[in-house]
Motif scaffolding. Structure first.
Motif, PDB file in Angstrom:
ATOM      1  N   LEU A   1       0.879  -1.171   0.000  1.00 23.21           N
ATOM      2  CA  LEU A   1       0.000   0.000   0.000  1.00 23.21           C
ATOM      3  C   LEU A   1       0.910   1.212   0.000  1.00 23.21           C
ATOM      4  O   LEU A   1       1.830   1.298   0.820  1.00 23.21           O
TER       5      LEU A   1
ATOM      6  N   ALA B   1      -1.397   4.073  12.437  1.00 25.02           N
ATOM      7  CA  ALA B   1      -2.569   4.907  12.737  1.00 25.02           C
ATOM      8  C   ALA B   1      -3.688   4.633  11.731  1.00 25.02           C
ATOM      9  O   ALA B   1      -4.867   4.547  12.090  1.00 25.02           O
ATOM     10  N   LEU B   2      -3.316   4.488  10.476  1.00 22.28           N
ATOM     11  CA  LEU B   2      -4.313   4.196   9.430  1.00 22.28           C
ATOM     12  C   LEU B   2      -5.049   2.889   9.728  1.00 22.28           C
ATOM     13  O   LEU B   2      -6.289   2.834   9.709  1.00 22.28           O
TER      14      LEU B   2
ATOM     15  N   VAL C   1       1.046   5.674  -1.004  1.00 24.90           N
ATOM     16  CA  VAL C   1       0.469   6.911  -1.547  1.00 24.90           C
ATOM     17  C   VAL C   1       1.631   7.885  -1.749  1.00 24.90           C
ATOM     18  O   VAL C   1       2.483   8.042  -0.851  1.00 24.90           O
TER      19      VAL C   1
ATOM     20  N   ARG D   1      -0.496  12.682   0.225  1.00 27.62           N
ATOM     21  CA  ARG D   1      -0.905  12.057   1.497  1.00 27.62           C
ATOM     22  C   ARG D   1      -1.838  12.954   2.308  1.00 27.62           C
ATOM     23  O   ARG D   1      -1.945  14.132   2.067  1.00 27.62           O
ATOM     24  N   ARG D   2      -2.490  12.334   3.280  1.00 31.21           N
ATOM     25  CA  ARG D   2      -3.445  12.962   4.199  1.00 31.21           C
ATOM     26  C   ARG D   2      -4.642  13.551   3.453  1.00 31.21           C
ATOM     27  O   ARG D   2      -5.203  14.543   3.855  1.00 31.21           O
ATOM     28  N   ARG D   3      -5.006  12.916   2.346  1.00 31.50           N
ATOM     29  CA  ARG D   3      -6.232  13.292   1.641  1.00 31.50           C
ATOM     30  C   ARG D   3      -7.242  12.150   1.650  1.00 31.50           C
ATOM     31  O   ARG D   3      -8.217  12.191   0.913  1.00 31.50           O
ATOM     32  N   GLY D   4      -6.940  11.104   2.403  1.00 37.06           N
ATOM     33  CA  GLY D   4      -7.890  10.000   2.502  1.00 37.06           C
ATOM     34  C   GLY D   4      -7.741   8.939   1.423  1.00 37.06           C
ATOM     35  O   GLY D   4      -8.587   8.057   1.300  1.00 37.06           O
TER      36      GLY D   4
ATOM     37  N   ASN E   1       6.233   2.289  11.955  1.00 44.90           N
ATOM     38  CA  ASN E   1       5.610   3.025  10.840  1.00 44.90           C
ATOM     39  C   ASN E   1       4.325   3.679  11.364  1.00 44.90           C
ATOM     40  O   ASN E   1       3.213   3.179  11.189  1.00 44.90           O
TER      41      ASN E   1
ATOM     42  N   ALA F   1      -5.370   6.461   1.051  1.00 43.20           N
ATOM     43  CA  ALA F   1      -5.123   5.115   1.598  1.00 43.20           C
ATOM     44  C   ALA F   1      -6.381   4.563   2.260  1.00 43.20           C
ATOM     45  O   ALA F   1      -6.724   3.388   2.092  1.00 43.20           O
ATOM     46  N   ARG F   2      -7.073   5.416   2.999  1.00 39.78           N
ATOM     47  CA  ARG F   2      -8.313   4.957   3.645  1.00 39.78           C
ATOM     48  C   ARG F   2      -9.301   4.457   2.596  1.00 39.78           C
ATOM     49  O   ARG F   2      -9.918   3.401   2.743  1.00 39.78           O
TER      50      ARG F   2
HETATM   51  C1  LIG Z   1       0.695   5.030   5.250  1.00 41.39           C
HETATM   52  C2  LIG Z   1       0.174   5.742   3.986  1.00 41.39           C
HETATM   53  C3  LIG Z   1      -0.227   4.689   2.962  1.00 41.39           C
HETATM   54  C4  LIG Z   1      -1.032   6.601   4.369  1.00 41.39           C
HETATM   55  O1  LIG Z   1      -1.561   7.162   3.172  1.00 41.39           O
HETATM   56  P1  LIG Z   1      -2.508   8.467   3.186  1.00 41.39           P
HETATM   57  O2  LIG Z   1      -3.256   8.495   1.900  1.00 41.39           O
HETATM   58  O3  LIG Z   1      -1.723   9.651   3.553  1.00 41.39           O
HETATM   59  O4  LIG Z   1      -3.514   8.131   4.393  1.00 41.39           O
HETATM   60  P2  LIG Z   1      -4.966   8.767   4.589  1.00 41.39           P
HETATM   61  O5  LIG Z   1      -4.956  10.193   4.171  1.00 41.39           O
HETATM   62  O6  LIG Z   1      -5.974   7.874   3.976  1.00 41.39           O
HETATM   63  O7  LIG Z   1      -5.094   8.715   6.187  1.00 41.39           O
HETATM   64  C5  LIG Z   1      -6.134   7.995   6.837  1.00 41.39           C
HETATM   65  C6  LIG Z   1      -5.842   8.000   8.336  1.00 41.39           C
HETATM   66  O8  LIG Z   1      -4.622   7.307   8.620  1.00 41.39           O
HETATM   67  C7  LIG Z   1      -3.919   7.981   9.692  1.00 41.39           C
HETATM   68  N1  LIG Z   1      -2.698   8.601   9.173  1.00 41.39           N
HETATM   69  C8  LIG Z   1      -2.273   8.620   7.891  1.00 41.39           C
HETATM   70  N2  LIG Z   1      -1.078   9.243   7.811  1.00 41.39           N
HETATM   71  C9  LIG Z   1      -0.760   9.636   9.058  1.00 41.39           C
HETATM   72  C10 LIG Z   1       0.341  10.336   9.616  1.00 41.39           C
HETATM   73  N3  LIG Z   1       1.368  10.772   8.861  1.00 41.39           N
HETATM   74  N4  LIG Z   1       0.356  10.562  10.940  1.00 41.39           N
HETATM   75  C11 LIG Z   1      -0.649  10.138  11.740  1.00 41.39           C
HETATM   76  N5  LIG Z   1      -1.756   9.483  11.267  1.00 41.39           N
HETATM   77  C12 LIG Z   1      -1.792   9.233   9.946  1.00 41.39           C
HETATM   78  C13 LIG Z   1      -4.878   9.041  10.197  1.00 41.39           C
HETATM   79  O9  LIG Z   1      -5.744   8.424  11.137  1.00 41.39           O
HETATM   80  C14 LIG Z   1      -5.633   9.375   8.923  1.00 41.39           C
HETATM   81  O10 LIG Z   1      -6.887   9.978   9.163  1.00 41.39           O
HETATM   82  P3  LIG Z   1      -6.976  11.597   9.267  1.00 41.39           P
HETATM   83  O11 LIG Z   1      -6.219  12.174   8.120  1.00 41.39           O
HETATM   84  O12 LIG Z   1      -8.450  11.835   9.197  1.00 41.39           O
HETATM   85  O13 LIG Z   1      -6.348  11.947  10.588  1.00 41.39           O
HETATM   86  C15 LIG Z   1       1.275   6.678   3.399  1.00 41.39           C
HETATM   87  O14 LIG Z   1       1.786   7.497   4.439  1.00 41.39           O
HETATM   88  C16 LIG Z   1       2.416   5.948   2.701  1.00 41.39           C
HETATM   89  O15 LIG Z   1       2.343   5.652   1.523  1.00 41.39           O
HETATM   90  N6  LIG Z   1       3.518   5.689   3.451  1.00 41.39           N
HETATM   91  C17 LIG Z   1       4.701   5.032   2.875  1.00 41.39           C
HETATM   92  C18 LIG Z   1       4.421   3.610   2.498  1.00 41.39           C
HETATM   93  C19 LIG Z   1       3.873   2.811   3.653  1.00 41.39           C
HETATM   94  O16 LIG Z   1       4.316   2.911   4.789  1.00 41.39           O
HETATM   95  N7  LIG Z   1       2.884   1.958   3.344  1.00 41.39           N
HETATM   96  C20 LIG Z   1       2.205   1.105   4.312  1.00 41.39           C
HETATM   97  C21 LIG Z   1       2.956  -0.160   4.466  1.00 41.39           C
HETATM   98  S1  LIG Z   1       1.960  -1.346   5.350  1.00 41.39           S
END
Ligand SMILES: CC(C)(COP(=O)(O)OP(=O)(O)OC[C@H]1O[C@@H](n2cnc3c(N)ncnc32)[C@H](O)[C@@H]1OP(=O)(O)O)[C@@H](O)C(=O)NCCC(=O)NCCS
Length: 163
Positions: free
Chosen positions: A81, A125-126, A83, A88-91, A120, A93-94
């Motif tokens: 997974l 948190a996600l 993004v 990021r932080r636009r929902g 991580n 991954a959710r």
């Molecule tokens: C982890 C990752 C996939 C999250 O993607 P994203 O699109 O930014 O996540 P979302 O915007 O859907 O966030 C959904 C929720 O997850 C949590 N979250 C996501 N990023 C966060 C951060 N940097 N810090 C704290 N909480 C976080 C929050 O609860 C968030 O809800 P909110 O924004 O309403 O507070 C992204 O940071 C990423 O690609 N990281 C590098 C690769 C990785 O680690 N992949 C997962 C391996 S299992």
């Protein structure tokens, strides 16, 4: 496909998108995932794979996020997974994970699971937010620079769980 609760467009991706997925992976992780290896993965496994935003791989623009899940009967493992940092932080991954949860529910139930590094914080948190539960801890599973390591958390979500 548009998710029910957010205006993020998701679309199926497949072996024809491996170059775009490899580019996305390189933007998200330190370890590359070559397009050839991704191609072999798509050919050899039953996968569900979704990309986020604009069907980017078809227009030559960037893929903003993606999830790849390997499923066998009622077991589905999240293989990757990611993004793109600026998206990021636009929902995104959710939306990607919720789509997989809905898919499992749609086929009558099942379990979604994955390994994630305990340090991580964004990913932990996600998955907490999406109702995943800690199933197991693998001590020192992930190597880190300087001879250090991080535990792996094995997380699981059941289609019967309320989120
Ligand atoms: C982890 C990752 C996939 C999250 O993607 P994203 O699109 O930014 O996540 P979302 O915007 O859907 O966030 C959904 C929720 O997850 C949590 N979250 C996501 N990023 C966060 C951060 N940097 N810090 C704290 N909480 C976080 C929050 O609860 C968030 O809800 P909110 O924004 O309403 O507070 C992204 O940071 C990423 O690609 N990281 C590098 C690769 C990785 O680690 N992949 C997962 C391996 S299992």
């Amino acid at each position: 496909m548009e998710t029910s609760d957010q205006a993020i467009e998701l679309a199926e991706i497949g072996a024809d998108a491996v170059a775009a997925i490899a580019g996305l992976h390189a933007a998200c992780f330190d370890t590359p995932w070559p397009a050839d290896d991704l191609h072999a993965l798509f050919k050899a496994n039953p996968l569900w794979a979704l990309g986020a935003a604009d069907c980017a791989w078809r227009t030559g623009r960037e893929l903003q996020g993606a999830v790849i899940v390997r499923h066998v009967l009622d077991e589905a493992e999240i293989l990757t997974l990611g993004v793109r940092p600026r998206c990021r932080r636009r929902g995104i991954a959710r939306a990607l994970i919720r789509a997989m949860q809905e898919r499992l529910r749609g086929q009558g139930g099942g379990r979604l699971f994955l390994d994630v590094a305990a340090d991580n914080s964004p990913a932990r948190a996600l998955y907490d937010d999406l109702g995943f539960r800690l199933l197991d801890v693998r001590k020192g599973y992930y190597g880190r620079p300087g001879g250090r390591s991080a535990d792996a958390h094995v997380l699981s979500w059941e289609a019967a769980d309320i989120i």
